[in-house]
Design a protein around this motif. Structure first.
Motif, PDB file in Angstrom:
ATOM      1  N   PHE A 212       0.831  -1.201   0.000  1.00 52.57           N
ATOM      2  CA  PHE A 212       0.000   0.000   0.000  1.00 52.57           C
ATOM      3  C   PHE A 212       0.865   1.251   0.000  1.00 52.57           C
ATOM      4  N   ARG A 213       0.546   2.155  -0.948  1.00 55.78           N
ATOM      5  CA  ARG A 213       1.239   3.443  -1.040  1.00 55.78           C
ATOM      6  C   ARG A 213       0.205   4.529  -1.270  1.00 55.78           C
ATOM      7  N   TRP A 214       0.563   5.749  -0.872  1.00 54.69           N
ATOM      8  CA  TRP A 214      -0.299   6.896  -1.127  1.00 54.69           C
ATOM      9  C   TRP A 214      -0.150   7.310  -2.581  1.00 54.69           C
ATOM     10  N   HIS A 215      -1.294   7.498  -3.260  1.00 57.58           N
ATOM     11  CA  HIS A 215      -1.328   7.906  -4.661  1.00 57.58           C
ATOM     12  C   HIS A 215      -2.146   9.183  -4.787  1.00 57.58           C
ATOM     13  N   LEU A 216      -1.699  10.077  -5.634  1.00 59.04           N
ATOM     14  CA  LEU A 216      -2.426  11.311  -5.906  1.00 59.04           C
ATOM     15  C   LEU A 216      -3.620  10.991  -6.786  1.00 59.04           C
ATOM     16  N   ASP A 217      -4.823  11.275  -6.282  1.00 60.92           N
ATOM     17  CA  ASP A 217      -6.047  11.027  -7.041  1.00 60.92           C
ATOM     18  C   ASP A 217      -6.531  12.280  -7.764  1.00 60.92           C
ATOM     19  N   ALA A 218      -6.313  13.459  -7.167  1.00 56.87           N
ATOM     20  CA  ALA A 218      -6.798  14.685  -7.810  1.00 56.87           C
ATOM     21  C   ALA A 218      -6.096  15.908  -7.249  1.00 56.87           C
ATOM     22  N   VAL A 219      -5.771  16.842  -8.164  1.00 61.96           N
ATOM     23  CA  VAL A 219      -5.285  18.172  -7.820  1.00 61.96           C
ATOM     24  C   VAL A 219      -5.336  18.994  -9.110  1.00 61.96           C
ATOM     25  N   ASP A 220      -5.646  20.256  -8.994  1.00 63.51           N
ATOM     26  CA  ASP A 220      -5.637  21.145 -10.155  1.00 63.51           C
ATOM     27  C   ASP A 220      -4.217  21.675 -10.305  1.00 63.51           C
ATOM     28  N   SER A 221      -3.506  21.245 -11.345  1.00 65.05           N
ATOM     29  CA  SER A 221      -2.106  21.628 -11.518  1.00 65.05           C
ATOM     30  C   SER A 221      -1.941  23.092 -11.926  1.00 65.05           C
ATOM     31  N   GLU A 222      -3.043  23.797 -12.178  1.00 66.21           N
ATOM     32  CA  GLU A 222      -2.978  25.245 -12.433  1.00 66.21           C
ATOM     33  C   GLU A 222      -2.851  26.007 -11.112  1.00 66.21           C
ATOM     34  N   VAL A 223      -3.173  25.330 -10.005  1.00 66.87           N
ATOM     35  CA  VAL A 223      -3.087  25.931  -8.668  1.00 66.87           C
ATOM     36  C   VAL A 223      -1.897  25.356  -7.905  1.00 66.87           C
ATOM     37  N   LEU A 224      -1.783  24.025  -7.887  1.00 64.40           N
ATOM     38  CA  LEU A 224      -0.687  23.332  -7.197  1.00 64.40           C
ATOM     39  C   LEU A 224       0.020  22.415  -8.185  1.00 64.40           C
ATOM     40  N   ALA A 225       1.292  22.628  -8.383  1.00 68.51           N
ATOM     41  CA  ALA A 225       2.075  21.763  -9.270  1.00 68.51           C
ATOM     42  C   ALA A 225       2.818  20.725  -8.436  1.00 68.51           C
ATOM     43  N   PRO A 226       2.669  19.424  -8.753  1.00 69.83           N
ATOM     44  CA  PRO A 226       3.439  18.411  -8.040  1.00 69.83           C
ATOM     45  C   PRO A 226       4.937  18.730  -8.119  1.00 69.83           C
ATOM     46  N   ALA A 227       5.622  18.639  -6.971  1.00 70.13           N
ATOM     47  CA  ALA A 227       7.028  19.026  -6.893  1.00 70.13           C
ATOM     48  C   ALA A 227       7.898  17.940  -6.268  1.00 70.13           C
ATOM     49  N   GLY A 228       7.365  16.724  -6.167  1.00 71.85           N
ATOM     50  CA  GLY A 228       8.183  15.640  -5.646  1.00 71.85           C
ATOM     51  C   GLY A 228       7.417  14.706  -4.738  1.00 71.85           C
ATOM     52  N   ASP A 229       7.965  13.499  -4.615  1.00 72.60           N
ATOM     53  CA  ASP A 229       7.356  12.425  -3.837  1.00 72.60           C
ATOM     54  C   ASP A 229       8.513  11.582  -3.309  1.00 72.60           C
ATOM     55  N   SER A 230       8.566  11.398  -1.997  1.00 77.36           N
ATOM     56  CA  SER A 230       9.644  10.600  -1.424  1.00 77.36           C
ATOM     57  C   SER A 230       9.141   9.841  -0.206  1.00 77.36           C
ATOM     58  N   PHE A 231       9.936   8.870   0.239  1.00 73.12           N
ATOM     59  CA  PHE A 231       9.610   8.065   1.415  1.00 73.12           C
ATOM     60  C   PHE A 231      10.769   8.121   2.388  1.00 73.12           C
ATOM     61  N   ARG A 232      10.455   8.341   3.663  1.00 77.51           N
ATOM     62  CA  ARG A 232      11.466   8.384   4.722  1.00 77.51           C
ATOM     63  C   ARG A 232      11.135   7.290   5.741  1.00 77.51           C
ATOM     64  N   PRO A 233      11.974   6.236   5.835  1.00 76.25           N
ATOM     65  CA  PRO A 233      11.692   5.162   6.795  1.00 76.25           C
ATOM     66  C   PRO A 233      11.827   5.644   8.232  1.00 76.25           C
ATOM     67  N   ASP A 234      11.021   5.032   9.124  1.00 72.46           N
ATOM     68  CA  ASP A 234      11.099   5.364  10.553  1.00 72.46           C
ATOM     69  C   ASP A 234      12.400   4.858  11.170  1.00 72.46           C
ATOM     70  N   ARG A 235      12.883   3.731  10.637  1.00 69.02           N
ATOM     71  CA  ARG A 235      14.127   3.150  11.137  1.00 69.02           C
ATOM     72  C   ARG A 235      14.805   2.403  10.008  1.00 69.02           C
ATOM     73  N   ALA A 236      16.068   2.082  10.203  1.00 73.03           N
ATOM     74  CA  ALA A 236      16.812   1.362   9.177  1.00 73.03           C
ATOM     75  C   ALA A 236      16.306  -0.071   9.064  1.00 73.03           C
ATOM     76  N   GLY A 237      16.426  -0.651   7.897  1.00 74.47           N
ATOM     77  CA  GLY A 237      16.024  -2.041   7.696  1.00 74.47           C
ATOM     78  C   GLY A 237      14.838  -2.150   6.762  1.00 74.47           C
ATOM     79  N   LEU A 238      14.572  -3.360   6.338  1.00 74.47           N
ATOM     80  CA  LEU A 238      13.493  -3.618   5.400  1.00 74.47           C
ATOM     81  C   LEU A 238      12.181  -3.897   6.125  1.00 74.47           C
ATOM     82  N   GLY A 239      11.097  -3.591   5.448  1.00 71.14           N
ATOM     83  CA  GLY A 239       9.783  -3.968   5.953  1.00 71.14           C
ATOM     84  C   GLY A 239       9.169  -3.019   6.949  1.00 71.14           C
ATOM     85  N   GLY A 240       9.868  -1.982   7.314  1.00 69.47           N
ATOM     86  CA  GLY A 240       9.328  -1.059   8.299  1.00 69.47           C
ATOM     87  C   GLY A 240       8.491   0.038   7.679  1.00 69.47           C
TER      88      GLY A 240
END
Length: 108
Positions: free
Chosen positions: A35-63
């Motif tokens: 499960f990941r967050w996906h952008l379903d709607a935004v008016d790009s004339e008002v808000l332009a997407p400027a990036g998408d990243s993930f920051r883990p809470d801790r080191a390691g896989l599966g967290g």
């Protein structure tokens, strides 16, 4: 230029940033679950997407961690930012969770 940081508790509210501001949405996510967050709607004339990243809470896989979606305020108007938490291979399926905020940007 300012940063407007929004978290899950800010969902359902309205905000009025200024042109040039950065709107940053921070939502909890566990990518290893599929499960990941996906952008379903935004008016790009008002808000332009400027990036998408993930920051883990801790080191390691599966967290879990935090998904960061960034938008630059580019023009006046009103838009809703709608996000859905779903599996990537079920892009058209229902979201298990939703996040939505209203953005109003005043004109000159």
């Amino acid at each position: 230029m300012a940063n407007l940081e929004l978290t899950e508790s800010d969902g359902g509210r309205s905000y009025c940033p200024s042109p040039g501001d950065l709107v940053v949405v921070l939502l909890p996510e566990t990518p290893s679950s599929g499960f990941r967050w996906h952008l379903d709607a935004v008016d790009s004339e008002v808000l332009a997407p400027a990036g998408d990243s993930f920051r883990p809470d801790r080191a390691g896989l599966g967290g879990g961690g935090t998904r960061q979606l960034r938008f630059t305020v580019v023009g006046p108007g009103r838009t809703n930012v709608r996000l859905g938490l779903r599996r990537g291979w079920e892009a058209d399926g229902p979201a298990s969770r939703r996040f939505e905020v209203a953005i109003q940007v005043a004109g000159d």
